[in-house]
Scaffold this motif. Structure first.
Motif, PDB file in Angstrom:
ATOM      1  N   ARG A   1     -10.849  11.216 -26.617  1.00  0.00           N
ATOM      2  CA  ARG A   1     -11.547  10.147 -27.345  1.00  0.00           C
ATOM      3  C   ARG A   1     -12.965   9.969 -26.806  1.00  0.00           C
ATOM      4  NH1 ARG A   1      -7.280   5.259 -28.206  1.00  0.00           N
ATOM      5  NH2 ARG A   1      -8.729   4.665 -29.854  1.00  0.00           N
ATOM      6  N   GLU A   2     -13.093  10.086 -25.494  1.00  0.00           N
ATOM      7  CA  GLU A   2     -14.414   9.923 -24.883  1.00  0.00           C
ATOM      8  C   GLU A   2     -15.358  11.050 -25.338  1.00  0.00           C
ATOM      9  OE1 GLU A   2     -14.352  10.027 -20.579  1.00  0.00           O
ATOM     10  OE2 GLU A   2     -16.513  10.434 -20.602  1.00  0.00           O
ATOM     11  N   TYR A   3     -14.871  12.289 -25.263  1.00  0.00           N
ATOM     12  CA  TYR A   3     -15.690  13.429 -25.698  1.00  0.00           C
ATOM     13  C   TYR A   3     -16.032  13.315 -27.186  1.00  0.00           C
ATOM     14  CZ  TYR A   3     -14.687  15.981 -21.325  1.00  0.00           C
ATOM     15  OH  TYR A   3     -14.584  16.387 -20.020  1.00  0.00           O
ATOM     16  N   ALA A   4     -15.043  12.880 -27.971  1.00  0.00           N
ATOM     17  CA  ALA A   4     -15.272  12.761 -29.418  1.00  0.00           C
ATOM     18  C   ALA A   4     -16.410  11.783 -29.681  1.00  0.00           C
ATOM     19  CB  ALA A   4     -14.004  12.298 -30.124  1.00  0.00           C
ATOM     20  N   LYS A   5     -16.391  10.692 -28.961  1.00  0.00           N
ATOM     21  CA  LYS A   5     -17.412   9.668 -29.160  1.00  0.00           C
ATOM     22  C   LYS A   5     -18.798  10.158 -28.708  1.00  0.00           C
ATOM     23  CE  LYS A   5     -17.744   4.705 -28.536  1.00  0.00           C
ATOM     24  NZ  LYS A   5     -17.035   3.498 -28.144  1.00  0.00           N
ATOM     25  N   ILE A   6     -18.827  10.837 -27.574  1.00  0.00           N
ATOM     26  CA  ILE A   6     -20.108  11.368 -27.090  1.00  0.00           C
ATOM     27  C   ILE A   6     -20.649  12.407 -28.079  1.00  0.00           C
ATOM     28  CG2 ILE A   6     -21.275  12.678 -25.253  1.00  0.00           C
ATOM     29  CD1 ILE A   6     -19.196  11.501 -23.287  1.00  0.00           C
TER      30      ILE A   6
ATOM     31  N   TRP B   1      -5.823   7.496 -39.207  1.00  0.00           N
ATOM     32  CA  TRP B   1      -6.211   6.097 -39.458  1.00  0.00           C
ATOM     33  C   TRP B   1      -5.032   5.274 -39.950  1.00  0.00           C
ATOM     34  CZ3 TRP B   1      -9.707   4.031 -36.827  1.00  0.00           C
ATOM     35  CH2 TRP B   1     -10.843   4.751 -36.455  1.00  0.00           C
ATOM     36  N   GLU B   2      -4.229   5.878 -40.805  1.00  0.00           N
ATOM     37  CA  GLU B   2      -3.030   5.197 -41.318  1.00  0.00           C
ATOM     38  C   GLU B   2      -2.164   4.711 -40.155  1.00  0.00           C
ATOM     39  OE1 GLU B   2      -1.835   6.169 -45.013  1.00  0.00           O
ATOM     40  OE2 GLU B   2      -0.777   4.259 -44.767  1.00  0.00           O
ATOM     41  N   LYS B   3      -1.949   5.610 -39.189  1.00  0.00           N
ATOM     42  CA  LYS B   3      -1.131   5.268 -38.018  1.00  0.00           C
ATOM     43  C   LYS B   3      -1.817   4.225 -37.129  1.00  0.00           C
ATOM     44  CE  LYS B   3       2.572   7.616 -38.487  1.00  0.00           C
ATOM     45  NZ  LYS B   3       3.381   8.676 -38.092  1.00  0.00           N
ATOM     46  N   THR B   4      -3.137   4.096 -37.288  1.00  0.00           N
ATOM     47  CA  THR B   4      -3.889   3.121 -36.496  1.00  0.00           C
ATOM     48  C   THR B   4      -3.962   1.788 -37.242  1.00  0.00           C
ATOM     49  OG1 THR B   4      -5.173   5.032 -35.739  1.00  0.00           O
ATOM     50  CG2 THR B   4      -6.066   2.919 -35.159  1.00  0.00           C
ATOM     51  N   GLY B   5      -3.351   1.719 -38.415  1.00  0.00           N
ATOM     52  CA  GLY B   5      -3.301   0.461 -39.161  1.00  0.00           C
ATOM     53  C   GLY B   5      -4.339   0.357 -40.260  1.00  0.00           C
TER      54      GLY B   5
ATOM     55  N   ASN C   1     -20.839   3.797 -37.907  1.00  0.00           N
ATOM     56  CA  ASN C   1     -22.251   4.175 -37.816  1.00  0.00           C
ATOM     57  C   ASN C   1     -22.682   3.984 -36.360  1.00  0.00           C
ATOM     58  OD1 ASN C   1     -22.176   4.728 -40.539  1.00  0.00           O
ATOM     59  ND2 ASN C   1     -23.118   2.824 -41.152  1.00  0.00           N
ATOM     60  N   GLU C   2     -23.279   2.825 -36.058  1.00  0.00           N
ATOM     61  CA  GLU C   2     -23.600   2.620 -34.628  1.00  0.00           C
ATOM     62  C   GLU C   2     -22.349   2.260 -33.840  1.00  0.00           C
ATOM     63  OE1 GLU C   2     -25.996   0.295 -36.627  1.00  0.00           O
ATOM     64  OE2 GLU C   2     -26.487   2.364 -37.156  1.00  0.00           O
ATOM     65  N   ASP C   3     -21.502   1.413 -34.439  1.00  0.00           N
ATOM     66  CA  ASP C   3     -20.244   1.063 -33.781  1.00  0.00           C
ATOM     67  C   ASP C   3     -19.235   2.156 -34.099  1.00  0.00           C
ATOM     68  OD1 ASP C   3     -21.065  -1.320 -32.654  1.00  0.00           O
ATOM     69  OD2 ASP C   3     -20.658  -2.437 -34.504  1.00  0.00           O
ATOM     70  N   VAL C   4     -18.884   2.910 -33.076  1.00  0.00           N
ATOM     71  CA  VAL C   4     -18.038   4.087 -33.310  1.00  0.00           C
ATOM     72  C   VAL C   4     -16.600   3.785 -32.896  1.00  0.00           C
ATOM     73  CG1 VAL C   4     -17.716   6.512 -32.750  1.00  0.00           C
ATOM     74  CG2 VAL C   4     -20.021   5.569 -32.868  1.00  0.00           C
ATOM     75  N   ARG C   5     -15.672   3.967 -33.807  1.00  0.00           N
ATOM     76  CA  ARG C   5     -14.256   3.810 -33.476  1.00  0.00           C
ATOM     77  C   ARG C   5     -13.570   5.172 -33.496  1.00  0.00           C
ATOM     78  NH1 ARG C   5     -12.632   0.002 -38.107  1.00  0.00           N
ATOM     79  NH2 ARG C   5     -14.685   0.636 -38.839  1.00  0.00           N
ATOM     80  N   THR C   6     -12.635   5.349 -32.571  1.00  0.00           N
ATOM     81  CA  THR C   6     -11.857   6.597 -32.565  1.00  0.00           C
ATOM     82  C   THR C   6     -10.366   6.247 -32.615  1.00  0.00           C
ATOM     83  OG1 THR C   6     -11.714   6.613 -30.148  1.00  0.00           O
ATOM     84  CG2 THR C   6     -13.544   7.836 -31.129  1.00  0.00           C
ATOM     85  N   THR C   7      -9.574   7.192 -33.093  1.00  0.00           N
ATOM     86  CA  THR C   7      -8.113   6.998 -33.081  1.00  0.00           C
ATOM     87  C   THR C   7      -7.532   7.687 -31.851  1.00  0.00           C
ATOM     88  OG1 THR C   7      -7.741   9.061 -34.266  1.00  0.00           O
ATOM     89  CG2 THR C   7      -7.966   7.046 -35.598  1.00  0.00           C
ATOM     90  N   LEU C   8      -6.282   7.410 -31.605  1.00  0.00           N
ATOM     91  CA  LEU C   8      -5.540   8.248 -30.660  1.00  0.00           C
ATOM     92  C   LEU C   8      -5.524   9.659 -31.236  1.00  0.00           C
ATOM     93  CD1 LEU C   8      -2.386   6.127 -29.758  1.00  0.00           C
ATOM     94  CD2 LEU C   8      -4.156   6.906 -28.176  1.00  0.00           C
ATOM     95  N   PRO C   9      -5.485  10.689 -30.391  1.00  0.00           N
ATOM     96  CA  PRO C   9      -5.442  12.044 -30.944  1.00  0.00           C
ATOM     97  C   PRO C   9      -4.109  12.336 -31.656  1.00  0.00           C
ATOM     98  CG  PRO C   9      -5.936  12.044 -28.570  1.00  0.00           C
ATOM     99  CD  PRO C   9      -5.517  10.661 -28.923  1.00  0.00           C
TER     100      PRO C   9
END
Ligand code: ADP
Ligand code: MG
Ligand code: MG
Ligand code: K
Length: 346
Positions: free
Chosen positions: A271-276, A320-324, A225-233
Protein backbone atom coordinates in the motif's frame (compact mmCIF):
# COMPACT_ATOMS: atom_id res chain seq x y z
CA UNK A 1 -25.85 15.45 -16.19
CA UNK A 2 -24.53 13.24 -18.94
CA UNK A 3 -21.81 10.63 -18.94
CA UNK A 4 -20.21 10.22 -22.33
CA UNK A 5 -19.05 6.64 -22.33
CA UNK A 6 -16.16 6.22 -24.78
CA UNK A 7 -15.43 2.57 -25.43
CA UNK A 8 -13.98 0.13 -27.98
CA UNK A 9 -10.87 1.76 -29.37
CA UNK A 10 -8.02 0.94 -31.69
CA UNK A 11 -5.86 -1.05 -29.32
CA UNK A 12 -5.51 -4.81 -28.99
CA UNK A 13 -7.65 -4.47 -25.86
CA UNK A 14 -10.76 -3.40 -27.78
CA UNK A 15 -12.88 -6.33 -26.60
CA UNK A 16 -11.88 -5.90 -22.97
CA UNK A 17 -13.07 -2.31 -23.18
CA UNK A 18 -16.51 -3.48 -24.33
CA UNK A 19 -16.81 -5.82 -21.35
CA UNK A 20 -15.87 -2.99 -18.97
CA UNK A 21 -18.29 -0.60 -20.68
CA UNK A 22 -21.20 -2.97 -20.17
CA UNK A 23 -20.51 -3.29 -16.48
CA UNK A 24 -20.44 0.48 -16.16
CA UNK A 25 -23.75 0.73 -18.02
CA UNK A 26 -25.36 -1.70 -15.62
CA UNK A 27 -24.32 0.23 -12.55
CA UNK A 28 -24.74 3.94 -13.42
CA UNK A 29 -27.22 5.84 -11.23
CA UNK A 30 -29.71 6.67 -13.97
CA UNK A 31 -31.63 8.97 -11.64
CA UNK A 32 -28.62 11.33 -11.84
CA UNK A 33 -27.11 10.58 -15.22
CA UNK A 34 -27.94 9.83 -18.79
CA UNK A 35 -25.35 7.86 -20.71
CA UNK A 36 -24.31 8.82 -24.22
CA UNK A 37 -22.59 5.90 -25.91
CA UNK A 38 -19.68 6.68 -28.20
CA UNK A 39 -18.00 3.69 -29.77
CA UNK A 40 -14.54 3.83 -31.33
CA UNK A 41 -14.14 1.18 -34.00
CA UNK A 42 -11.00 -0.90 -34.38
CA UNK A 43 -9.99 1.31 -37.28
CA UNK A 44 -10.47 4.45 -35.25
CA UNK A 45 -13.83 5.76 -36.45
CA UNK A 46 -16.09 7.35 -33.87
CA UNK A 47 -19.71 6.26 -33.83
CA UNK A 48 -22.43 8.01 -31.87
CA UNK A 49 -24.67 5.46 -30.21
CA UNK A 50 -27.94 5.94 -28.36
CA UNK A 51 -28.53 8.12 -25.32
CA UNK A 52 -29.60 5.86 -22.48
CA UNK A 53 -31.93 6.89 -19.69
CA UNK A 54 -31.99 3.53 -18.04
CA UNK A 55 -30.01 0.36 -17.60
CA UNK A 56 -30.00 -1.54 -20.90
CA UNK A 57 -31.53 -5.00 -20.95
CA UNK A 58 -28.52 -6.58 -22.59
CA UNK A 59 -25.03 -6.05 -23.87
CA UNK A 60 -26.53 -5.85 -27.38
CA UNK A 61 -26.78 -2.08 -27.13
CA UNK A 62 -22.98 -1.87 -27.18
CA UNK A 63 -22.60 -4.12 -30.20
CA UNK A 64 -24.94 -2.15 -32.45
CA UNK A 65 -22.10 -0.59 -34.33
CA UNK A 66 -19.64 -3.38 -34.08
CA UNK A 67 -16.99 -3.24 -36.81
CA UNK A 68 -16.68 -0.69 -39.57
CA UNK A 69 -19.81 -1.98 -41.30
CA UNK A 70 -21.94 0.08 -38.86
CA UNK A 71 -24.32 2.87 -39.91
CA UNK A 72 -22.19 5.49 -41.57
CA UNK A 73 -24.71 8.25 -40.79
CA UNK A 74 -23.82 7.75 -37.14
CA UNK A 75 -20.13 8.48 -37.68
CA UNK A 76 -18.99 11.65 -35.96
CA UNK A 77 -15.84 13.73 -35.73
CA UNK A 78 -14.23 13.25 -32.31
CA UNK A 79 -14.71 16.93 -31.37
CA UNK A 80 -18.48 16.50 -31.86
CA UNK A 81 -18.69 14.75 -28.52
CA UNK A 82 -18.24 18.15 -26.87
CA UNK A 83 -21.25 19.31 -24.88
CA UNK A 84 -22.11 21.21 -21.71
CA UNK A 85 -22.90 19.53 -18.43
CA UNK A 86 -21.26 16.27 -19.36
CA UNK A 87 -18.22 14.26 -18.31
CA UNK A 88 -16.35 11.73 -20.44
CA UNK A 89 -15.56 8.26 -19.17
CA UNK A 90 -12.86 6.93 -21.49
CA UNK A 91 -13.14 3.26 -20.65
CA UNK A 92 -10.40 2.42 -23.13
CA UNK A 93 -7.40 0.24 -22.44
CA UNK A 94 -3.96 0.28 -24.00
CA UNK A 95 -2.46 2.55 -26.66
CA UNK A 96 -4.73 5.33 -28.01
CA UNK A 97 -6.87 5.20 -24.93
CA UNK A 98 -4.99 4.68 -21.72
CA UNK A 99 -1.77 6.32 -22.89
CA UNK A 100 -2.60 10.02 -22.70
CA UNK A 101 -3.64 10.55 -26.32
CA UNK A 102 -7.39 10.58 -25.63
CA UNK A 103 -6.74 12.52 -22.43
CA UNK A 104 -4.82 15.18 -24.37
CA UNK A 105 -7.64 15.39 -26.90
CA UNK A 106 -10.20 15.86 -24.12
CA UNK A 107 -8.06 18.58 -22.57
CA UNK A 108 -7.86 20.31 -25.94
CA UNK A 109 -11.62 20.37 -26.45
CA UNK A 110 -12.01 21.36 -22.78
CA UNK A 111 -14.14 18.42 -21.61
CA UNK A 112 -13.98 17.04 -18.08
CA UNK A 113 -13.08 13.36 -17.95
CA UNK A 114 -12.61 10.54 -15.51
CA UNK A 115 -9.19 9.18 -14.59
CA UNK A 116 -5.54 9.97 -15.04
CA UNK A 117 -4.31 12.98 -17.00
CA UNK A 118 -1.93 13.14 -19.96
CA UNK A 119 1.43 12.79 -18.23
CA UNK A 120 0.35 10.05 -15.83
CA UNK A 121 -1.41 8.06 -18.53
CA UNK A 122 1.63 8.18 -20.80
CA UNK A 123 4.08 7.44 -17.99
CA UNK A 124 2.12 4.43 -16.78
CA UNK A 125 1.45 3.03 -20.24
CA UNK A 126 5.11 2.95 -21.18
CA UNK A 127 6.68 0.25 -19.01
CA UNK A 128 10.20 1.59 -19.57
CA UNK A 129 9.22 5.11 -18.56
CA UNK A 130 7.40 3.83 -15.46
CA UNK A 131 10.54 1.98 -14.37
CA UNK A 132 12.73 5.05 -14.75
CA UNK A 133 10.33 7.22 -12.76
CA UNK A 134 9.86 4.71 -9.95
CA UNK A 135 13.58 4.07 -9.72
CA UNK A 136 13.94 7.74 -8.79
CA UNK A 137 11.88 7.16 -5.63
CA UNK A 138 13.52 3.84 -4.67
CA UNK A 139 10.63 1.53 -5.43
CA UNK A 140 11.92 -2.02 -5.87
CA UNK A 141 11.52 -3.47 -9.36
CA UNK A 142 12.77 -6.64 -11.04
CA UNK A 143 16.00 -6.33 -13.06
CA UNK A 144 15.39 -5.39 -16.68
CA UNK A 145 16.97 -4.32 -19.96
CA UNK A 146 15.18 -1.86 -22.25
CA UNK A 147 15.73 -2.56 -25.96
CA UNK A 148 14.66 -0.25 -28.74
CA UNK A 149 13.93 -1.79 -32.12
CA UNK A 150 16.68 0.30 -33.72
CA UNK A 151 19.26 -1.08 -31.25
CA UNK A 152 18.06 -4.63 -31.88
CA UNK A 153 18.22 -4.20 -35.66
CA UNK A 154 21.67 -2.68 -35.47
CA UNK A 155 23.29 -5.36 -33.37
CA UNK A 156 21.23 -8.34 -32.16
CA UNK A 157 24.29 -10.11 -30.79
CA UNK A 158 25.06 -7.18 -28.54
CA UNK A 159 21.49 -7.23 -27.22
CA UNK A 160 21.70 -10.97 -26.47
CA UNK A 161 24.95 -10.43 -24.62
CA UNK A 162 23.58 -7.48 -22.72
CA UNK A 163 20.50 -9.47 -21.63
CA UNK A 164 22.48 -12.56 -20.75
CA UNK A 165 25.01 -10.46 -18.87
CA UNK A 166 22.33 -8.80 -16.75
CA UNK A 167 19.52 -11.35 -16.51
CA UNK A 168 19.04 -15.09 -16.20
CA UNK A 169 16.67 -17.21 -18.29
CA UNK A 170 13.74 -17.34 -18.25
CA UNK A 171 13.07 -13.74 -19.18
CA UNK A 172 9.87 -11.88 -19.86
CA UNK A 173 9.79 -9.91 -23.11
CA UNK A 174 7.19 -7.14 -23.27
CA UNK A 175 6.16 -4.36 -25.63
CA UNK A 176 6.55 -1.19 -23.55
CA UNK A 177 3.16 0.21 -24.50
CA UNK A 178 0.55 -2.50 -24.17
CA UNK A 179 -1.63 -4.28 -21.66
CA UNK A 180 -3.68 -7.43 -21.08
CA UNK A 181 -0.49 -9.45 -21.66
CA UNK A 182 -0.72 -8.79 -25.41
CA UNK A 183 2.63 -9.35 -27.14
CA UNK A 184 4.30 -10.70 -23.98
CA UNK A 185 6.34 -13.93 -24.08
CA UNK A 186 8.38 -15.86 -21.54
CA UNK A 187 11.69 -16.83 -23.13
CA UNK A 188 13.74 -19.76 -21.82
CA UNK A 189 16.75 -19.55 -24.10
CA UNK A 190 18.34 -17.40 -26.77
CA UNK A 191 16.21 -18.78 -29.56
CA UNK A 192 13.01 -18.07 -27.68
CA UNK A 193 14.33 -14.64 -26.75
CA UNK A 194 14.81 -13.89 -30.42
CA UNK A 195 11.26 -15.03 -31.26
CA UNK A 196 9.87 -13.13 -28.29
CA UNK A 197 11.55 -9.93 -29.47
CA UNK A 198 10.09 -10.32 -32.96
CA UNK A 199 6.65 -10.82 -31.40
CA UNK A 200 6.99 -7.81 -29.07
CA UNK A 201 8.17 -5.52 -31.89
CA UNK A 202 4.90 -6.24 -33.70
CA UNK A 203 3.27 -4.02 -31.09
CA UNK A 204 5.85 -1.43 -30.18
CA UNK A 205 9.33 -0.29 -31.14
CA UNK A 206 10.07 0.00 -27.43
CA UNK A 207 10.50 -3.33 -25.66
CA UNK A 208 11.55 -4.27 -22.16
CA UNK A 209 13.14 -7.57 -21.18
CA UNK A 210 12.76 -8.54 -17.54
CA UNK A 211 14.08 -11.13 -15.19
CA UNK A 212 11.30 -13.71 -14.73
CA UNK A 213 10.63 -14.32 -11.07
CA UNK A 214 8.66 -16.91 -9.16
CA UNK A 215 6.16 -14.85 -7.30
CA UNK A 216 2.60 -14.31 -6.26
CA UNK A 217 0.75 -11.46 -7.95
CA UNK A 218 -0.62 -8.85 -5.61
CA UNK A 219 -2.70 -5.83 -6.63
CA UNK A 220 -3.68 -2.65 -4.80
CA UNK A 221 -6.54 -0.37 -5.89
CA UNK A 222 -6.00 3.38 -5.65
CA UNK A 223 -8.63 6.12 -5.70
CA UNK A 224 -8.29 9.88 -5.32
CA UNK A 225 -6.74 13.11 -6.53
CA UNK A 226 -4.66 14.78 -3.83
CA UNK A 227 -6.20 12.65 -1.10
CA UNK A 228 -5.11 9.17 -2.07
CA UNK A 229 -6.89 6.10 -0.73
CA UNK A 230 -5.67 2.54 -1.18
CA UNK A 231 -7.32 -0.82 -0.54
CA UNK A 232 -5.88 -3.87 1.09
CA UNK A 233 -4.09 -5.88 -1.61
CA UNK A 234 -5.85 -8.65 -3.47
CA UNK A 235 -4.15 -11.66 -5.04
CA UNK A 236 -4.49 -13.06 -8.52
CA UNK A 237 -4.41 -16.79 -7.85
CA UNK A 238 -3.20 -18.52 -10.98
CA UNK A 239 -3.36 -22.13 -11.92
CA UNK A 240 -1.42 -21.15 -15.01
CA UNK A 241 2.26 -20.34 -15.20
CA UNK A 242 1.71 -17.01 -16.85
CA UNK A 243 -1.23 -14.69 -16.57
CA UNK A 244 -1.68 -14.26 -20.31
CA UNK A 245 -4.52 -12.85 -22.39
CA UNK A 246 -6.40 -16.15 -22.60
CA UNK A 247 -6.32 -16.80 -18.91
CA UNK A 248 -7.31 -13.21 -18.19
CA UNK A 249 -10.34 -13.02 -20.44
CA UNK A 250 -11.13 -16.29 -22.14
CA UNK A 251 -10.48 -19.35 -19.99
CA UNK A 252 -11.44 -17.70 -16.74
CA UNK A 253 -9.02 -19.90 -14.82
CA UNK A 254 -8.03 -17.04 -12.57
CA UNK A 255 -9.31 -16.60 -9.06
CA UNK A 256 -9.08 -13.54 -6.92
CA UNK A 257 -8.35 -13.70 -3.24
CA UNK A 258 -9.46 -10.52 -1.44
CA UNK A 259 -7.77 -9.56 0.75
CA UNK A 260 -4.59 -11.42 -0.22
CA UNK A 261 -3.51 -13.86 2.46
CA UNK A 262 -0.06 -12.37 2.92
CA UNK A 263 1.84 -11.08 5.95
CA UNK A 264 0.65 -7.77 7.34
CA UNK A 265 4.04 -6.26 6.69
CA UNK A 266 3.78 -7.07 2.97
CA UNK A 267 0.25 -5.61 2.88
CA UNK A 268 1.45 -2.37 4.42
CA UNK A 269 4.50 -2.17 2.14
CA UNK A 270 2.42 -2.76 -0.99
CA UNK A 271 0.00 0.00 0.00
CA UNK A 272 2.85 2.35 0.82
CA UNK A 273 4.63 1.71 -2.50
CA UNK A 274 1.34 2.02 -4.37
CA UNK A 275 0.73 5.41 -2.85
CA UNK A 276 4.25 6.66 -3.52
CA UNK A 277 4.11 5.40 -7.11
CA UNK A 278 0.72 7.03 -7.69
CA UNK A 279 1.79 10.33 -6.24
CA UNK A 280 5.13 10.35 -8.05
CA UNK A 281 3.47 9.57 -11.36
CA UNK A 282 0.93 12.34 -10.73
CA UNK A 283 -2.12 10.06 -10.57
CA UNK A 284 -5.69 11.29 -10.42
CA UNK A 285 -8.99 9.45 -10.30
CA UNK A 286 -7.91 5.85 -10.20
CA UNK A 287 -5.16 3.31 -10.81
CA UNK A 288 -4.34 -0.29 -9.98
CA UNK A 289 -0.83 -0.95 -8.81
CA UNK A 290 0.47 -4.48 -9.40
CA UNK A 291 3.23 -6.24 -7.49
CA UNK A 292 5.17 -9.47 -7.34
CA UNK A 293 5.66 -11.02 -3.90
CA UNK A 294 8.27 -13.76 -3.61
CA UNK A 295 8.22 -16.54 -1.01
CA UNK A 296 10.93 -14.61 0.82
CA UNK A 297 8.43 -11.77 1.08
CA UNK A 298 10.37 -9.55 -1.29
CA UNK A 299 8.05 -7.13 -3.00
CA UNK A 300 8.60 -5.74 -6.52
CA UNK A 301 6.38 -3.23 -8.22
CA UNK A 302 5.43 -4.59 -11.65
CA UNK A 303 3.23 -1.91 -13.16
CA UNK A 304 0.65 0.79 -12.65
CA UNK A 305 -2.53 0.64 -14.75
CA UNK A 306 -4.46 3.89 -15.06
CA UNK A 307 -7.52 2.28 -16.62
CA UNK A 308 -7.62 -1.17 -15.08
CA UNK A 309 -10.13 -3.83 -16.14
CA UNK A 310 -13.45 -2.48 -14.95
CA UNK A 311 -15.98 -5.27 -15.30
CA UNK A 312 -17.98 -6.22 -12.23
CA UNK A 313 -15.66 -9.20 -11.87
CA UNK A 314 -12.42 -7.31 -12.28
CA UNK A 315 -9.94 -6.85 -9.47
CA UNK A 316 -10.15 -3.07 -9.24
CA UNK A 317 -13.88 -2.71 -8.48
CA UNK A 318 -13.86 -5.93 -6.42
CA UNK A 319 -11.16 -4.51 -4.15
CA UNK A 320 -13.31 -1.43 -3.52
CA UNK A 321 -16.44 -3.52 -3.08
CA UNK A 322 -14.70 -5.47 -0.31
CA UNK A 323 -13.63 -2.14 1.21
CA UNK A 324 -17.27 -1.05 1.43
CA UNK A 325 -17.56 0.90 -1.81
CA UNK A 326 -19.99 -0.86 -4.17
CA UNK A 327 -19.60 -0.57 -7.95
CA UNK A 328 -22.25 2.16 -8.43
CA UNK A 329 -20.80 4.30 -5.63
CA UNK A 330 -17.33 3.81 -7.10
CA UNK A 331 -18.50 5.25 -10.44
CA UNK A 332 -20.09 8.14 -8.56
CA UNK A 333 -16.82 8.84 -6.72
CA UNK A 334 -14.87 8.75 -9.95
CA UNK A 335 -17.24 11.24 -11.55
CA UNK A 336 -16.81 13.63 -8.63
CA UNK A 337 -13.02 13.23 -8.74
CA UNK A 338 -13.05 13.94 -12.49
CA UNK A 339 -15.16 17.08 -12.00
CA UNK A 340 -12.95 18.29 -9.16
CA UNK A 341 -9.87 17.80 -11.27
CA UNK A 342 -11.45 19.77 -14.12
CA UNK A 343 -12.68 22.61 -11.91
CA UNK A 344 -9.35 22.93 -10.21
CA UNK A 345 -7.63 23.66 -13.50
CA UNK A 346 -10.08 26.46 -14.28
P1 ADP B 1 0.34 -6.21 -18.86
O1 ADP B 1 0.41 -4.72 -18.81
O2 ADP B 1 0.09 -6.71 -20.22
O3 ADP B 1 -0.60 -6.77 -17.82
P2 ADP B 1 2.49 -7.29 -17.19
O4 ADP B 1 3.82 -6.66 -17.05
O5 ADP B 1 1.59 -7.14 -16.03
O6 ADP B 1 1.82 -6.71 -18.50
O7 ADP B 1 2.70 -8.81 -17.51
C1 ADP B 1 1.61 -9.69 -17.69
C2 ADP B 1 1.75 -10.92 -16.84
O8 ADP B 1 2.95 -11.62 -17.17
C3 ADP B 1 1.87 -10.66 -15.35
O9 ADP B 1 0.62 -10.49 -14.75
C4 ADP B 1 2.59 -11.92 -14.89
O10 ADP B 1 1.71 -13.04 -14.81
C5 ADP B 1 3.55 -12.19 -16.02
N1 ADP B 1 4.86 -11.52 -15.77
C6 ADP B 1 5.22 -10.32 -16.24
N2 ADP B 1 6.48 -9.99 -15.89
C7 ADP B 1 6.93 -11.01 -15.15
C8 ADP B 1 8.17 -11.28 -14.48
N3 ADP B 1 9.19 -10.41 -14.54
N4 ADP B 1 8.28 -12.45 -13.79
C9 ADP B 1 7.26 -13.32 -13.74
N5 ADP B 1 6.08 -13.12 -14.35
C10 ADP B 1 5.89 -11.99 -15.05
MG1 MG C 1 -0.72 -3.36 -17.73
MG1 MG D 1 -0.34 -6.51 -15.78
K1 K E 1 0.68 -0.07 -17.31
Amino acid sequence: MKIILLYGGQSAEHDVSILSAFSVLSAVYYNYYQVQLVYITKDGQWVKGPLLNEKPASEEVLHLHWGSAGDTDKLIQPCQIKEEDAIVLPILHGPNGEDGTIQGFLETIDMPYIGAGVMTSAGCMDKIMTKYILYAVDIPQVPYVPVLKSQWKENPKKIFEQCEGTLLYPMFVKPANMGSSVGITKAHDREELQQALVEAYRYDSRVVIEQSIEAREIEVAILGNEDVRTTLPGEIVKDVAFYDYNSKYIDNNIKMQIPAQIPEEAQAKAREYAKIAYTTLGGSGLARCDFFLTNKNELFLNEVNTMPGFTQFSMYPSLWEKTGLPYGDLIEELIQLGLNQYNQKK
